[in-house]
Design a protein around this motif. Structure first.
Motif, PDB file in Angstrom:
ATOM      1  N   PHE A 168       0.798  -1.211  -0.458  1.00  0.00           N
ATOM      2  CA  PHE A 168       0.251   0.191   0.031  1.00  0.00           C
ATOM      3  C   PHE A 168       1.234   1.239  -0.282  1.00  0.00           C
ATOM      4  N   THR A 208      -0.709   3.712   1.294  1.00  0.00           N
ATOM      5  CA  THR A 208      -0.820   4.822   1.732  1.00  0.00           C
ATOM      6  C   THR A 208      -0.231   5.607   3.288  1.00  0.00           C
ATOM      7  N   GLU A 263      -1.797   8.187   6.069  1.00  0.00           N
ATOM      8  CA  GLU A 263      -2.627   8.727   7.555  1.00  0.00           C
ATOM      9  C   GLU A 263      -2.443   9.027   7.898  1.00  0.00           C
ATOM     10  N   THR A 282      -7.029  11.007   5.823  1.00  0.00           N
ATOM     11  CA  THR A 282      -6.399  10.719   4.924  1.00  0.00           C
ATOM     12  C   THR A 282      -4.622  11.813   4.025  1.00  0.00           C
ATOM     13  N   PRO A 317      -0.576  10.044  -0.480  1.00  0.00           N
ATOM     14  CA  PRO A 317       0.127   8.630  -1.035  1.00  0.00           C
ATOM     15  C   PRO A 317       1.559   8.974  -1.043  1.00  0.00           C
TER      16      PRO A 317
END
Length: 76
Positions: free
Chosen positions: A15, A17, A19, A30, A33
């Motif tokens: 991922f 991700t 956060e 969020t 990225p």
């Protein structure tokens, strides 16, 4: 005053991700990225930057020498 969580993996892939948790409001945001999806990475906050270090680009025991800088628009 804020906590960041980066990357992750499952059997299908890794991922990108990113956060952020704000304990004062008990809320998650969020963020943009990671440039490179990976798991098992390290991170260091220094000033208005977070350095995302190493980590595996594929699931399992992979590793890399990837080092990327995330620039924060507000304090960490």
């Amino acid at each position: 005053g804020r906590f960041y969580v980066f990357g992750g993996e499952e059997t299908e892939g890794t991922f990108d991700t990113n956060e952020r948790y704000r304990p004062g409001t008990d809320s998650w945001e969020t963020m943009p990225p990671l440039p490179t999806a990976r798991h098992g990475l390290g991170a260091v906050a220094l000033g208005q930057r977070i350095y995302a270090l190493a980590g595996g680009p594929t699931p399992g025991g992979s590793s890399s020498a990837i080092n990327e800088v995330l620039i924060l628009l507000e304090g960490p």
